[in-house]
Design a protein around this motif. Structure first.
Motif, PDB file in Angstrom:
ATOM      1  N   GLY A 115       0.835  -1.201   0.000  1.00 43.76           N
ATOM      2  CA  GLY A 115       0.000   0.000   0.000  1.00 43.76           C
ATOM      3  C   GLY A 115       0.862   1.240   0.000  1.00 43.76           C
ATOM      4  N   PHE A 175      18.770   6.128  -2.527  1.00 37.18           N
ATOM      5  CA  PHE A 175      18.177   6.841  -3.670  1.00 37.18           C
ATOM      6  C   PHE A 175      19.135   7.919  -4.175  1.00 37.18           C
ATOM      7  CE2 PHE A 175      13.570   6.185  -4.717  1.00 37.18           C
ATOM      8  CZ  PHE A 175      13.318   5.097  -3.893  1.00 37.18           C
ATOM      9  N   ARG A 191      11.300   9.991   3.232  1.00 31.46           N
ATOM     10  CA  ARG A 191      10.809   9.343   2.020  1.00 31.46           C
ATOM     11  C   ARG A 191      11.244  10.142   0.794  1.00 31.46           C
ATOM     12  NH1 ARG A 191       6.013   8.723   5.557  1.00 31.46           N
ATOM     13  NH2 ARG A 191       5.722   6.488   5.926  1.00 31.46           N
ATOM     14  N   PRO A 192      12.274   9.644   0.082  1.00 30.05           N
ATOM     15  CA  PRO A 192      12.836  10.429  -1.027  1.00 30.05           C
ATOM     16  C   PRO A 192      11.803  10.817  -2.085  1.00 30.05           C
ATOM     17  CG  PRO A 192      13.696   8.170  -1.020  1.00 30.05           C
ATOM     18  CD  PRO A 192      12.983   8.364   0.265  1.00 30.05           C
ATOM     19  N   LEU A 193      10.823   9.931  -2.341  1.00 24.79           N
ATOM     20  CA  LEU A 193       9.862  10.229  -3.409  1.00 24.79           C
ATOM     21  C   LEU A 193       8.961  11.422  -3.065  1.00 24.79           C
ATOM     22  CD1 LEU A 193       8.757   6.673  -4.583  1.00 24.79           C
ATOM     23  CD2 LEU A 193      10.368   8.230  -5.660  1.00 24.79           C
ATOM     24  N   GLU A 197      15.523  -4.122  -3.292  1.00 20.69           N
ATOM     25  CA  GLU A 197      14.206  -4.420  -2.705  1.00 20.69           C
ATOM     26  C   GLU A 197      13.741  -5.814  -3.141  1.00 20.69           C
ATOM     27  OE1 GLU A 197      10.830  -2.006  -4.226  1.00 20.69           O
ATOM     28  OE2 GLU A 197      10.330  -1.634  -2.131  1.00 20.69           O
ATOM     29  N   CYS A 230       5.847  -4.027   3.512  1.00 20.59           N
ATOM     30  CA  CYS A 230       6.635  -3.745   2.303  1.00 20.59           C
ATOM     31  C   CYS A 230       6.640  -2.255   1.991  1.00 20.59           C
ATOM     32  CB  CYS A 230       6.030  -4.481   1.107  1.00 20.59           C
ATOM     33  SG  CYS A 230       5.896  -6.258   1.335  1.00 20.59           S
ATOM     34  N   GLY A 231       7.685  -1.788   1.299  1.00 20.38           N
ATOM     35  CA  GLY A 231       7.715  -0.403   0.845  1.00 20.38           C
ATOM     36  C   GLY A 231       6.599  -0.168  -0.178  1.00 20.38           C
ATOM     37  N   PHE A 239      17.739   0.858  -6.012  1.00 21.25           N
ATOM     38  CA  PHE A 239      16.934   0.552  -4.813  1.00 21.25           C
ATOM     39  C   PHE A 239      15.944  -0.583  -5.114  1.00 21.25           C
ATOM     40  CE2 PHE A 239      12.871   1.087  -2.597  1.00 21.25           C
ATOM     41  CZ  PHE A 239      13.281   0.902  -1.283  1.00 21.25           C
ATOM     42  N   ARG A 240      15.289  -0.513  -6.275  1.00 17.30           N
ATOM     43  CA  ARG A 240      14.287  -1.538  -6.633  1.00 17.30           C
ATOM     44  C   ARG A 240      14.929  -2.920  -6.772  1.00 17.30           C
ATOM     45  NH1 ARG A 240      10.095   0.827  -4.701  1.00 17.30           N
ATOM     46  NH2 ARG A 240       9.729   2.878  -5.593  1.00 17.30           N
ATOM     47  N   GLY A 274       6.382   0.944  -3.066  1.00 18.63           N
ATOM     48  CA  GLY A 274       6.571   0.727  -4.492  1.00 18.63           C
ATOM     49  C   GLY A 274       6.823  -0.726  -4.870  1.00 18.63           C
ATOM     50  N   ASP A 305      11.868  -2.353   4.374  1.00 17.88           N
ATOM     51  CA  ASP A 305      12.719  -1.159   4.252  1.00 17.88           C
ATOM     52  C   ASP A 305      13.846  -1.181   5.294  1.00 17.88           C
ATOM     53  OD1 ASP A 305      11.469  -0.073   2.082  1.00 17.88           O
ATOM     54  OD2 ASP A 305      10.298   1.393   3.203  1.00 17.88           O
ATOM     55  N   ILE A 347      17.455   4.633   3.361  1.00 13.87           N
ATOM     56  CA  ILE A 347      16.809   4.571   2.044  1.00 13.87           C
ATOM     57  C   ILE A 347      17.085   5.857   1.253  1.00 13.87           C
ATOM     58  CG2 ILE A 347      14.573   4.410   0.840  1.00 13.87           C
ATOM     59  CD1 ILE A 347      14.838   1.892   2.347  1.00 13.87           C
ATOM     60  N   LYS A 393       1.074   0.580   7.177  1.00 15.73           N
ATOM     61  CA  LYS A 393       1.565  -0.800   7.050  1.00 15.73           C
ATOM     62  C   LYS A 393       2.406  -1.254   8.249  1.00 15.73           C
ATOM     63  CE  LYS A 393       3.166   0.760   3.364  1.00 15.73           C
ATOM     64  NZ  LYS A 393       4.024   1.116   2.249  1.00 15.73           N
ATOM     65  N   ARG A 451      -0.286   4.166  -9.535  1.00 15.13           N
ATOM     66  CA  ARG A 451      -0.122   2.871  -8.867  1.00 15.13           C
ATOM     67  C   ARG A 451      -1.423   2.115  -8.622  1.00 15.13           C
ATOM     68  NH1 ARG A 451       4.507   3.966  -4.311  1.00 15.13           N
ATOM     69  NH2 ARG A 451       6.222   4.391  -5.749  1.00 15.13           N
ATOM     70  N   MET A 455       2.630   4.889   0.773  1.00 19.61           N
ATOM     71  CA  MET A 455       3.273   5.464   1.964  1.00 19.61           C
ATOM     72  C   MET A 455       2.200   6.109   2.846  1.00 19.61           C
ATOM     73  SD  MET A 455       6.416   7.298  -0.098  1.00 19.61           S
ATOM     74  CE  MET A 455       5.656   7.451  -1.728  1.00 19.61           C
TER      75      MET A 455
HETATM   76  C1  S3P Z   1       8.515   3.946  -1.446  1.00 20.10           C
HETATM   77  C2  S3P Z   1       8.033   3.795  -0.170  1.00 20.10           C
HETATM   78  C3  S3P Z   1       8.899   3.741   1.010  1.00 20.10           C
HETATM   79  C4  S3P Z   1      10.301   3.254   0.643  1.00 20.10           C
HETATM   80  C5  S3P Z   1      10.849   4.078  -0.482  1.00 20.10           C
HETATM   81  C6  S3P Z   1       9.975   4.027  -1.736  1.00 20.10           C
HETATM   82  C7  S3P Z   1       7.566   3.995  -2.575  1.00 20.10           C
HETATM   83  O1  S3P Z   1       8.338   2.856   1.974  1.00 20.10           O
HETATM   84  O2  S3P Z   1      10.293   1.908   0.263  1.00 20.10           O
HETATM   85  O3  S3P Z   1      10.974   5.394  -0.004  1.00 20.10           O
HETATM   86  O4  S3P Z   1       8.001   3.843  -3.737  1.00 20.10           O
HETATM   87  O5  S3P Z   1       6.350   4.180  -2.331  1.00 20.10           O
HETATM   88  P1  S3P Z   1       6.992   3.193   2.861  1.00 20.10           P
HETATM   89  O6  S3P Z   1       5.820   2.881   2.001  1.00 20.10           O
HETATM   90  O7  S3P Z   1       7.115   2.238   4.008  1.00 20.10           O
HETATM   91  O8  S3P Z   1       7.081   4.621   3.265  1.00 20.10           O
END
Ligand code: S3P
Length: 170
Positions: free
Chosen positions: A9, A49, A118-120, A61, A78-79, A57-58, A81, A34, A45, A15, A137, A11
């Motif tokens: 799901g 990035f 959260r870099p994104l 992961e 899970c993260g 990163f992917r 993405g 993560d 993280i 979760k 998504r 961010m």
């Molecule tokens: C990401 C969510 C992050 C982490 C990364 C990328 C994403 O995890 O894996 O920053 O792509 O949505 P959370 O969902 O636990 O914040």
């Protein structure tokens, strides 16, 4: 039998908090993917990035998911993405149940505001980014076995619903 519970799901949908509570109630081990990635890489993280980019990163992961999925009796957070990769979805479904937590854009914006890890979402207009990513998504999250909207629910209410769903499947 494959019996892990994978929480996916966006961010800020809860979760980690829900995962810990499910694990506590089922007396299972809780795994935060993560955190595992950060342990393996020995850096945050955001640093991964910044230094090596999102594709790297992917890759990490996916490796960490593969290793984790070889074990059983886990609750795995899970993260956000992780669902972007078809093989990741297959791995989760083959080795357990994929549960998606969702929330409205407004709730996600409020829950993620002020956090810088959260870099994104470290962009000028995180609200716009959240809405764009949610739209992009949606078809990936829709592949979960079960989805629950956490916008107006407490951690224990979400946990109870998930436990009702997984009961009998474990
Ligand atoms: C990401 C969510 C992050 C982490 C990364 C990328 C994403 O995890 O894996 O920053 O792509 O949505 P959370 O969902 O636990 O914040």
């Amino acid at each position: 039998m494959a019996n892990n519970i994978y929480l996916v799901g966006f961010m800020g949908t809860g979760k980690s908090a829900v995962g810990k509570e499910i694990a506590r109630q089922l007396d299972r081990r809780f795994v935060d993917l993560d955190s595992l990635i950060e342990e393996r890489q020995n850096r945050k993280i955001s640093q991964i990035f910044a230094e090596d980019g999102e594709p790297y990163f992917r890759k990490v992961e996916k490796e960490v998911l593969k290793q984790t999925s070889a074990k059983r009796d886990l609750v795995v957070s899970c993260g956000g993405g992780i669902v972007l990769d078809k093989e990741n979805i297959r791995i989760m479904k083959d080795t357990g149940t994929m549960v998606c937590l969702s929330a409205s854009p407004e709730v996600i914006i409020a829950r993620t505001r002020g956090y810088k890890h959260r870099p994104l979402l470290n962009v000028d207009n995180p609200e716009k980014r959240i809405k764009e990513l949610l739209e992009l998504r949606a078809p990936f999250y829709a592949q979960a076995d079960y989805t629950i909207d956490t916008s107006d629910l407490s951690v224990s209410a979400v946990t109870n619903r998930i436990l009702e769903y997984v009961e009998g499947k474990l």
